[in-house]
Design a protein around this motif. Sequence first.
Motif, PDB file in Angstrom:
ATOM      1  N   LYS A 147       0.832  -1.168   0.096  1.00 52.18           N
ATOM      2  CA  LYS A 147       0.295   0.361   0.326  1.00 52.18           C
ATOM      3  C   LYS A 147       0.814   1.071  -0.301  1.00 52.18           C
ATOM      4  CE  LYS A 147      -3.891  -2.332   2.539  1.00 52.18           C
ATOM      5  NZ  LYS A 147      -4.371  -2.248   3.567  1.00 52.18           N
ATOM      6  N   ALA A 148       2.195   0.971  -0.003  1.00 53.55           N
ATOM      7  CA  ALA A 148       3.035   2.251  -0.515  1.00 53.55           C
ATOM      8  C   ALA A 148       3.236   2.453  -0.860  1.00 53.55           C
ATOM      9  CB  ALA A 148       4.066   1.672   0.880  1.00 53.55           C
ATOM     10  N   LEU A 149       3.756   3.845  -1.127  1.00 56.85           N
ATOM     11  CA  LEU A 149       4.508   4.475  -2.752  1.00 56.85           C
ATOM     12  C   LEU A 149       5.896   4.288  -2.519  1.00 56.85           C
ATOM     13  CD1 LEU A 149       2.890   8.117  -3.111  1.00 56.85           C
ATOM     14  CD2 LEU A 149       2.470   5.594  -4.995  1.00 56.85           C
ATOM     15  N   PHE A 150       6.719   4.797  -1.370  1.00 56.25           N
ATOM     16  CA  PHE A 150       8.268   4.594  -1.514  1.00 56.25           C
ATOM     17  C   PHE A 150       8.793   2.913  -0.330  1.00 56.25           C
ATOM     18  CE2 PHE A 150       7.366   8.151  -3.109  1.00 56.25           C
ATOM     19  CZ  PHE A 150       7.753   8.592  -4.238  1.00 56.25           C
ATOM     20  N   CYS A 151       9.234   2.451  -0.926  1.00 59.51           N
ATOM     21  CA  CYS A 151       9.548   1.440   0.515  1.00 59.51           C
ATOM     22  C   CYS A 151      11.111   2.021   0.893  1.00 59.51           C
ATOM     23  CB  CYS A 151       9.596   0.173   0.287  1.00 59.51           C
ATOM     24  SG  CYS A 151       7.948  -0.482   0.603  1.00 59.51           S
ATOM     25  N   LEU A 152      11.347   2.090   2.342  1.00 60.19           N
ATOM     26  CA  LEU A 152      12.890   2.412   2.435  1.00 60.19           C
ATOM     27  C   LEU A 152      13.382   1.790   2.774  1.00 60.19           C
ATOM     28  CD1 LEU A 152      14.804   4.590   3.905  1.00 60.19           C
ATOM     29  CD2 LEU A 152      14.179   3.798   6.373  1.00 60.19           C
ATOM     30  N   ALA A 153      15.547   1.625   1.656  1.00 60.28           N
ATOM     31  CA  ALA A 153      16.104   0.824   1.666  1.00 60.28           C
ATOM     32  C   ALA A 153      17.310   1.337   2.292  1.00 60.28           C
ATOM     33  CB  ALA A 153      16.093   0.767  -0.039  1.00 60.28           C
ATOM     34  N   PHE A 159      26.004  -4.607   3.145  1.00 60.92           N
ATOM     35  CA  PHE A 159      25.345  -4.891   2.622  1.00 60.92           C
ATOM     36  C   PHE A 159      23.760  -5.650   2.781  1.00 60.92           C
ATOM     37  CE2 PHE A 159      26.663  -8.949   2.148  1.00 60.92           C
ATOM     38  CZ  PHE A 159      24.612  -9.759   1.802  1.00 60.92           C
ATOM     39  N   GLY A 160      23.047  -4.623   2.404  1.00 62.47           N
ATOM     40  CA  GLY A 160      21.401  -5.113   2.771  1.00 62.47           C
ATOM     41  C   GLY A 160      20.645  -5.630   0.719  1.00 62.47           C
ATOM     42  N   VAL A 161      19.483  -6.377   1.304  1.00 62.89           N
ATOM     43  CA  VAL A 161      18.854  -6.665   0.399  1.00 62.89           C
ATOM     44  C   VAL A 161      17.026  -5.715  -0.168  1.00 62.89           C
ATOM     45  CG1 VAL A 161      19.633  -9.054   0.744  1.00 62.89           C
ATOM     46  CG2 VAL A 161      17.470  -8.520   1.658  1.00 62.89           C
ATOM     47  N   ARG A 162      17.510  -5.078   0.735  1.00 65.11           N
ATOM     48  CA  ARG A 162      15.862  -3.897   0.624  1.00 65.11           C
ATOM     49  C   ARG A 162      16.067  -3.275  -0.431  1.00 65.11           C
ATOM     50  NH1 ARG A 162      13.571  -4.401   5.641  1.00 65.11           N
ATOM     51  NH2 ARG A 162      14.770  -5.176   7.284  1.00 65.11           N
ATOM     52  N   VAL A 163      16.393  -3.121  -1.520  1.00 67.79           N
ATOM     53  CA  VAL A 163      16.094  -2.500  -2.583  1.00 67.79           C
ATOM     54  C   VAL A 163      15.715  -3.712  -3.660  1.00 67.79           C
ATOM     55  CG1 VAL A 163      17.036  -1.326  -5.147  1.00 67.79           C
ATOM     56  CG2 VAL A 163      18.073  -0.945  -2.852  1.00 67.79           C
ATOM     57  N   TRP A 164      15.526  -4.806  -3.277  1.00 68.08           N
ATOM     58  CA  TRP A 164      15.048  -6.249  -4.369  1.00 68.08           C
ATOM     59  C   TRP A 164      13.634  -6.008  -3.223  1.00 68.08           C
ATOM     60  CZ3 TRP A 164      12.835  -8.863  -6.862  1.00 68.08           C
ATOM     61  CH2 TRP A 164      12.709  -9.812  -6.954  1.00 68.08           C
ATOM     62  N   HIS A 165      14.408  -5.864  -1.845  1.00 66.59           N
ATOM     63  CA  HIS A 165      12.706  -6.440  -1.339  1.00 66.59           C
ATOM     64  C   HIS A 165      11.403  -4.757  -1.586  1.00 66.59           C
ATOM     65  CE1 HIS A 165      14.201  -9.268   1.418  1.00 66.59           C
ATOM     66  NE2 HIS A 165      14.583  -8.475   1.824  1.00 66.59           N
ATOM     67  N   SER A 166      12.022  -4.325  -2.177  1.00 71.91           N
ATOM     68  CA  SER A 166      10.771  -2.895  -2.267  1.00 71.91           C
ATOM     69  C   SER A 166      10.387  -3.393  -3.844  1.00 71.91           C
ATOM     70  CB  SER A 166      11.745  -1.405  -2.163  1.00 71.91           C
ATOM     71  OG  SER A 166      12.449  -1.377  -1.234  1.00 71.91           O
ATOM     72  N   ILE A 167      11.371  -3.552  -4.414  1.00 76.41           N
ATOM     73  CA  ILE A 167      11.048  -4.006  -5.659  1.00 76.41           C
ATOM     74  C   ILE A 167       9.617  -5.261  -5.712  1.00 76.41           C
ATOM     75  CG2 ILE A 167      11.772  -4.572  -8.309  1.00 76.41           C
ATOM     76  CD1 ILE A 167      14.164  -2.766  -7.514  1.00 76.41           C
ATOM     77  N   ALA A 168      10.246  -5.888  -5.420  1.00 74.68           N
ATOM     78  CA  ALA A 168       9.354  -7.065  -5.725  1.00 74.68           C
ATOM     79  C   ALA A 168       8.118  -6.880  -4.693  1.00 74.68           C
ATOM     80  CB  ALA A 168      10.043  -8.353  -4.649  1.00 74.68           C
ATOM     81  N   GLY A 170       7.127  -4.439  -5.264  1.00 71.27           N
ATOM     82  CA  GLY A 170       6.038  -3.056  -6.302  1.00 71.27           C
ATOM     83  C   GLY A 170       6.150  -1.589  -6.343  1.00 71.27           C
ATOM     84  N   CYS A 171       6.909  -1.821  -4.809  1.00 72.59           N
ATOM     85  CA  CYS A 171       6.970  -0.819  -3.859  1.00 72.59           C
ATOM     86  C   CYS A 171       8.935   0.178  -4.335  1.00 72.59           C
ATOM     87  CB  CYS A 171       7.652  -0.804  -2.299  1.00 72.59           C
ATOM     88  SG  CYS A 171       7.390   1.401  -1.461  1.00 72.59           S
ATOM     89  N   GLN A 222       7.517   2.919 -11.460  1.00 69.10           N
ATOM     90  CA  GLN A 222       6.895   1.938 -11.296  1.00 69.10           C
ATOM     91  C   GLN A 222       6.841   0.832 -12.508  1.00 69.10           C
ATOM     92  OE1 GLN A 222       2.817   3.874 -10.229  1.00 69.10           O
ATOM     93  NE2 GLN A 222       2.935   3.239  -8.097  1.00 69.10           N
ATOM     94  N   ARG A 223       6.562   1.686 -14.095  1.00 75.26           N
ATOM     95  CA  ARG A 223       6.705   1.106 -15.421  1.00 75.26           C
ATOM     96  C   ARG A 223       7.885   0.032 -15.089  1.00 75.26           C
ATOM     97  NH1 ARG A 223       3.434   4.939 -17.126  1.00 75.26           N
ATOM     98  NH2 ARG A 223       5.416   6.580 -18.094  1.00 75.26           N
ATOM     99  N   GLU A 224       9.124   1.095 -14.958  1.00 74.05           N
ATOM    100  CA  GLU A 224      10.681   1.066 -15.168  1.00 74.05           C
ATOM    101  C   GLU A 224      10.204  -0.132 -14.330  1.00 74.05           C
ATOM    102  OE1 GLU A 224      14.072   1.628 -16.654  1.00 74.05           O
ATOM    103  OE2 GLU A 224      12.779   2.021 -17.373  1.00 74.05           O
ATOM    104  N   MET A 225      10.121  -0.255 -13.212  1.00 74.45           N
ATOM    105  CA  MET A 225      10.260  -1.654 -11.928  1.00 74.45           C
ATOM    106  C   MET A 225       9.977  -3.086 -12.593  1.00 74.45           C
ATOM    107  SD  MET A 225       9.726  -0.974  -8.226  1.00 74.45           S
ATOM    108  CE  MET A 225       7.836   0.029  -7.864  1.00 74.45           C
ATOM    109  N   GLU A 226       8.588  -3.077 -13.215  1.00 71.64           N
ATOM    110  CA  GLU A 226       8.226  -4.192 -14.032  1.00 71.64           C
ATOM    111  C   GLU A 226       9.723  -4.901 -14.855  1.00 71.64           C
ATOM    112  OE1 GLU A 226       5.168  -3.281 -16.368  1.00 71.64           O
ATOM    113  OE2 GLU A 226       4.079  -2.570 -14.774  1.00 71.64           O
ATOM    114  N   CYS A 227      10.399  -3.564 -15.626  1.00 72.58           N
ATOM    115  CA  CYS A 227      11.823  -3.829 -16.183  1.00 72.58           C
ATOM    116  C   CYS A 227      12.783  -3.964 -16.077  1.00 72.58           C
ATOM    117  CB  CYS A 227      11.708  -2.847 -17.414  1.00 72.58           C
ATOM    118  SG  CYS A 227      10.216  -2.454 -18.694  1.00 72.58           S
TER     119      CYS A 227
END
Length: 289
Positions: A147-153, A159-168, A170-171, A222-227
């Motif tokens: 339900k969020a537009l942005f997810c903190l990474a 090193f972390g995996v928060r960028v991937w978690h966010s994209i997965a 759809g955030c 959001q469209r770019e995340m799909e790719c």
Amino acid sequence: IPPPLRNSILLTNWGLTTDYEKTGLAAYLDKGPCFRPGQDILIPAPFNSGHSRSPFRRQNTPAPARHSPYNRRQLMQSEAQLYPPQWAEGRTQLVYFKGRINWGGGGAAVLADGKVMYSHGVRKALHDMYEDSEDVFINKPGGDASKALFCLAPAGLGFGVRVWHSIADGCIPLIIQDNVTQAYEDDFLPYSRFAVRMKEDDIPRMREILLAYTDDEIAAMQREMECVWPYMIWSSVYGAFGNENGENDAYEALLRTLERRKNKLPFKEVSLCKAGSGGGGGGGGGEHE
């Protein structure tokens, strides 16, 4: 880095580009930096699991199975529509994060000598500053990545995996990690097209900065995340996450990065989506243009 390896290209998950003394990380590590931009390659962490509610994962996708990169064609393939049109809608929460604030539960994020250690102090600063905000959910009841537009990474202890978690989820990833390069950043993935990078000093202005993005700009990210998402996981090694066939995964991104460097081509942040594509694997290779 030991002298015999200093001329090598190191593949690493931790993109810290400054020395540990400047970040307070000297408390548990010896020397830095551990990533040399332009020489080493920052690769995604080797995992491919979770996120059963991801908009990028089909309901009938089987559990990921381990595959050799030499049998890449064994991965599941599907021509069906992967993304329900409404997956990006109904996101009424501005920022979401769930995770540790201080290392070890009640452990301190700031050392006795004043140096910031865990997560560079980012998690604690955000938690304390936006605790009463109605649209920022940092470990707050009711928070939901879907339900969020942005997810903190943020960073963690390394090193972390928060960028991937966010994209997965759809955030859009909100990356607040000064002096820390992300996977394939400035090498292959066009971060400015699918993520927001913010300086640690800008934390007090976070809501102002994020609310300034227009609906069209958010939709474009959001469209770019799909790719982009297939390039963040090792589908050709660990199996399919969504309906990807393994051709455009983290391993492929590594090969294209090496090819670009071999041919001495400059990196350009251009879209990885094919013209007219709805996502799902991207056009790839845009930085060669």
